[in-house]
Design an enzyme around this catalytic site. Structure first.
Site, PDB file in Angstrom:
ATOM      1  N   GLY A 503      13.532 -25.214 -32.439  1.00 28.84           N
ATOM      2  CA  GLY A 503      13.389 -25.192 -33.885  1.00 28.84           C
ATOM      3  C   GLY A 503      11.915 -25.113 -34.238  1.00 28.84           C
ATOM      4  O   GLY A 503      11.054 -24.919 -33.384  1.00 28.84           O
ATOM      5  N   GLY A 506       6.588 -25.551 -40.640  1.00 31.78           N
ATOM      6  CA  GLY A 506       5.330 -24.991 -41.086  1.00 31.78           C
ATOM      7  C   GLY A 506       4.159 -25.278 -40.182  1.00 31.78           C
ATOM      8  O   GLY A 506       3.143 -24.599 -40.249  1.00 31.78           O
ATOM      9  N   LYS A 524       6.132 -29.467 -28.495  1.00 30.02           N
ATOM     10  CA  LYS A 524       5.788 -28.929 -29.810  1.00 30.02           C
ATOM     11  C   LYS A 524       4.453 -28.203 -29.722  1.00 30.02           C
ATOM     12  O   LYS A 524       3.429 -28.788 -29.362  1.00 30.02           O
ATOM     13  CB  LYS A 524       5.703 -30.033 -30.862  1.00 30.02           C
ATOM     14  CG  LYS A 524       5.349 -29.472 -32.230  1.00 30.02           C
ATOM     15  CD  LYS A 524       5.824 -30.349 -33.357  1.00 30.02           C
ATOM     16  CE  LYS A 524       5.689 -29.635 -34.687  1.00 30.02           C
ATOM     17  NZ  LYS A 524       6.235 -30.390 -35.802  1.00 30.02           N
ATOM     18  N   ASP A 621       6.330 -36.391 -44.454  1.00 26.50           N
ATOM     19  CA  ASP A 621       7.250 -35.249 -44.385  1.00 26.50           C
ATOM     20  C   ASP A 621       8.629 -35.697 -43.915  1.00 26.50           C
ATOM     21  O   ASP A 621       9.176 -35.188 -42.937  1.00 26.50           O
ATOM     22  CB  ASP A 621       6.691 -34.183 -43.448  1.00 26.50           C
ATOM     23  CG  ASP A 621       7.373 -32.819 -43.668  1.00 26.50           C
ATOM     24  OD1 ASP A 621       8.001 -32.633 -44.726  1.00 26.50           O
ATOM     25  OD2 ASP A 621       7.281 -31.965 -42.782  1.00 26.50           O
TER      26      ASP A 621
END
Length: 828
Positions: A503, A506, A524, A621
């Site tokens: 996945g 931004g 990541k 977030d």
């Protein structure tokens, strides 16, 4: 006749036993007394009064006190002590009884050690003392029927605990104040060093004091139904606060909206004022609120020459060259006795033939108070000034300023390297405290040469092992505690050239990888990271120290030039959004109980970030894409790439708007300071999606936009069909009380003013069932959204790549409608 007399005698004894009036269970009358293990209990059995010994070693203690404690709680919790500074040794021959018109405590020598000390005496025979169900012990004139005015009450003389319904205030005529004073330690209820009281100078602020002389925390004045420095008081759906000012007195009091919740306010032995609620499920007291937030902000917590280091155990330690004055007290976490020198200074022992005293550098310290400024030309002169002054124990020199200290050093605190208030402190110690240098140079040279040769051999062997390990394992090397610094090529191989994408959003994409020991990880790959090498490592090392069951574990990182990657534990059940938005399998629906536990676990993780870390971490977030699920569907809050570290005062301002639209709090738009309450808003928006199983804002077939939070708000305020809000895939299978609770919490979370939003710890307690949640007011923003459908477009955007459908709807919107929505949000 004899038989009849015997029968009458039996009946007389029976009458005496069963019908003769005796002392009420909750009252001490004139001819009654408390002694030994005898107690009185309030009418509803909430509180008990009698002799007790405090602490874990109570069975072997020889100190006894008269006190009041909770009767229905399994953990003995004392709320009031009569003779806190004058214990007795034998309760079997000591008595709490009436004497000369007062209630007094007589010790084993029949000497009074405590008394109510009332001056006005009622008629002889009418005195009685009663323990009430609110925990108040009252002395009344029994001859006056329904008398509400007591002659004396324990609520007027609190010890360390402030119970609901009692007052903490100031007599405006005598200027005397009621105050809470901490225990000395958990096993000694004697008066400690820390107290809480209404400002004796006449303001409406409450102060926490050290020795009642040094203020180190203030509530701020009472303004607009709250204390100015305690904004969380506006969340009054748990406590009912009130501050009263009259010509004769000023006081603060509180009560519980839910009388079944057991709560107490304590001036703790830690020097912090704390509010606790009883959690019956875990048989433990749960901390609801506390100030100061950092324990090291408590003045002189560690005593003379004791150093406080936040988030360590124990939190206090003696500085180098010193040892505790009393190891027994330190074992009981009573550090106020401080530390003493291990070796006397040369100037204190002038007949000594030893070397002169020296100074130990203590970097990054909070400097103690009561320094003396010395005019000198440089640091050497500052050191010399202190060295030749026998009373000087420490000095600090920075930016041309020389400060020296004499006597005991109090309030020493170890700060972080990045703290702007950190200063170097030079502590004077005896020369023998430093490693002595050997004068036999031959021995030194021999040892040095031998050590050098041995070191070369060891390094050669270690280098060979490490190189071989790197070639075979390819797992990188451990740095910053348990974090691993990976090389880029290792992660390139682990992810098979970043081929399996899990996945992204931004700020980067996430790939599945497998280390050489078969450990599955999530890598990541950060994009557009502007931090330099040092800043990146600093932030990553901070994240790496955070350990909580509801926070994703960071295994390591890679930082090679512009290549910045983070390595996390792999979560087999993916992110929450895939289960509540994109799951089309009717046989694999995320059940309500699971959703509720995910909501609770997420709240626990955020509460840890906000309140339990050394510095508050605001995530910035919060959204379903950043809530990952392990194989047991235990939630893990992920993606700290947007997080910033804040001081506990929550006063810094983030200059750049971050996060995902649709979950952003109004303060992001208005430009005011961003605090942890921004996460609370995002969490609330996410809760609506837990309930509905769809995005908060959706466009119907006829082109109109439905904003789910406004629908919930209307149902909540009008008490409509709560289960009608539920995800259709659940087919109504949910606990209506839990759904109502979730919806109410969500509405509280998205209040326009951040001070009206609950803290994450409040939310945890509500979801755990410890606290009740009242019906919330409808936020002004929801009213505005209901009035104009155009304004809802602002909330349809998402930065997540997994929300492509959502983004396509936003892109089709007109610019004018987006502009209007931004304006509406700002105004709200």
């Amino acid at each position: 006749m004899e038989t009849r007399d015997a029968l009458w005698f039996i009946l007389y004894v029976f009458f005496l036993i069963f019908f003769q009036p005796s002392m009420a269970i909750d009252t001490i009358s004139l001819n009654d007394s408390i002694s030994g293990d005898k107690t009185i209990v309030s009418s509803k059995e909430n509180f008990k009064l009698g002799f007790f010994t405090p602490g874990k070693s109570s069975s072997s203690s020889s100190k006894y006190y008269i006190g009041i404690w909770y009767n229905k709680i399994s953990v003995q919790t004392v709320v009031w002590v009569a003779n806190r500074d004058t214990p007795i040794s034998d309760p079997s021959v000591s008595f709490l009884k009436f004497q000369n018109g007062n209630l007094v405590l007589l010790n084993e020598s029949r000497f009074p050690v405590w008394s109510t000390n009332i001056s006005s005496k009622p008629p002889f025979g009418s005195l009685q003392a009663t323990i009430q169900d609110d925990g108040n012990f009252v002395l009344k004139d029994g001859s006056i029927t329904n008398s509400s005015k007591p002659l004396w009450q324990s609520f007027d003389f609190p010890t360390d605990t402030w119970l609901p319904g009692s007052k903490l205030g100031r007599n405006e005529i005598t200027k005397q104040t009621q105050h809470l004073t901490s225990w000395k330690n958990p096993e000694d209820p004697g008066s400690g060093h820390f107290s809480l009281e209404l400002d004796p100078n006449g303001t409406s602020a409450y102060l926490i004091m050290w020795n009642r002389t040094r203020e180190y925390w203030s509530s701020g004045p009472w303004v607009a139904n709250m204390f100015s420095l305690v904004p969380e008081m506006r969340l009054n759906y748990i406590y009912n606060f009130s501050f009263v000012e009259t010509d004769t007195e000023s006081y603060f009091t509180y009560s519980m909206y839910n009388s079944s919740v057991i709560s107490r306010f304590v001036m703790d032995v830690s020097g912090q004022a704390k509010q606790f609620t009883w959690l019956e499920s875990s048989k433990n007291w749960n901390l609801f609120w506390g100030q100061p937030r950092q324990q090291c902000e408590v003045y002189a917590l560690c005593g003379a020459f004791g150093r406080c280091i936040e988030n360590t155990s124990p939190i206090c330690s003696c500085v180098e060259g010193f040892e505790p004055n009393s190891n027994l007290e330190w074992d009981l976490k009573e550090y106020s006795g401080g530390c003493r020198r291990k070796t006397k200074l040369k100037c204190e022992n002038p007949v000594s033939n030893g070397d002169r005293d020296r100074f130990l550098l203590m970097p990054y310290m909070k400097l103690p108070d009561l320094s003396e400024s010395v005019p000198v030309g440089n640091g050497g002169d500052c050191e010399s000034s202190c060295l030749h002054n026998c009373s000087c124990v420490a000095y600090s020199y920075q930016n041309g300023q020389c400060a020296t200290w004499s006597g005991d050093l109090l309030d020493l605190r170890q700060l972080s390297q990045n703290d702007p208030s950190a200063r170097p402190l030079y502590l004077k110690l005896a020369a023998s405290e430093f490693s002595s240098r050997k004068k036999n140079t031959g021995v030194i040279i021999g040892v040095a040469v031998g050590a050098a040769v041995g070191l070369v051999i060891v390094l050669a062997v270690l280098t060979f092992i490490l190189l071989r390990r790197r070639r075979i394992v390819g797992k990188g090397k451990t740095v910053e505690g348990s974090l691993v610094a990976f090389e880029y090529r290792d992660l390139l191989n682990a992810t098979k050239n970043f081929s399996h994408k899990l996945g992204g959003g931004g700020f980067g994409s996430v790939f599945k990888g497998s280390l050489s020991d078969s450990t599955i990880v999530a890598v990541k790959k950060l994009e557009s990271v502007s931090q330099g090498e040092k800043q990146f490592r600093t932030e990553v090392s901070t994240i790496g120290t955070i350990q909580h069951v509801n926070l994703i574990r960071l295994r390591g990182f890679c930082s090679e030039g512009s290549k910045k990657l983070l390595v996390y534990d792999y979560m087999p059940n993916g992110s929450l959004d895939s289960h509540i938005f994109h799951n089309q399998n009717p046989n694999n629906v995320l059940e309500w109980k699971t959703r509720y536990q995910i909501a609770l676990g997420t709240a626990r993780g955020l509460a840890y970030l906000h309140e339990k870390c050394r510095e508050c971490i605001v995530h910035c977030d919060i959204k379903p894409e950043n809530i990952l699920l392990d194989d047991q569907f235990c939630p893990k809050v992920a993606d700290f790439g947007l997080a910033k570290l804040f001081g506990r005062e929550f006063s810094r301002v983030l200059t750049t708007m971050r996060g995902t639209r649709g979950y952003l709090a109004p303060e992001w738009i208005s430009g005011v300071a961003i605090t942890a309450k921004a996460d609370v808003f995002s969490y609330g928006m996410m809760l609506f999606e837990f309930v509905s199983g769809r995005r908060n804002s959706e466009q119907s077939e006829d082109g109109t936009i439905k904003f789910f939070p406004s629908v919930v708000g209307k149902v909540i305020t009008e008490e409509g069909d709560i289960l009608g809000l539920l995800d259709p895939k659940l087919q109504g299978n949910a606990d209506v009380k839990e759904v109502t609770k979730i919806c109410r919490v969500a509405c509280w979370c998205i209040q326009d003013e951040e001070v009206q939003r609950p803290s994450m710890s409040n939310i945890v307690q509500i979801l755990e069932g410890v606290l009740e949640v009242n019906k919330p007011p409808l936020p002004r923003s929801l009213l505005a959204f209901s009035d104009s459908q155009e304004h809802l477009v602002f909330f349809t955007e998402s930065s997540s790549s997994s929300s492509s459908n959502q983004n396509s709807k936003t892109n089709s919107s007109t610019p004018s409608s987006q502009t209007k929505s931004s304006t509406s949000t700002t105004n709200s």
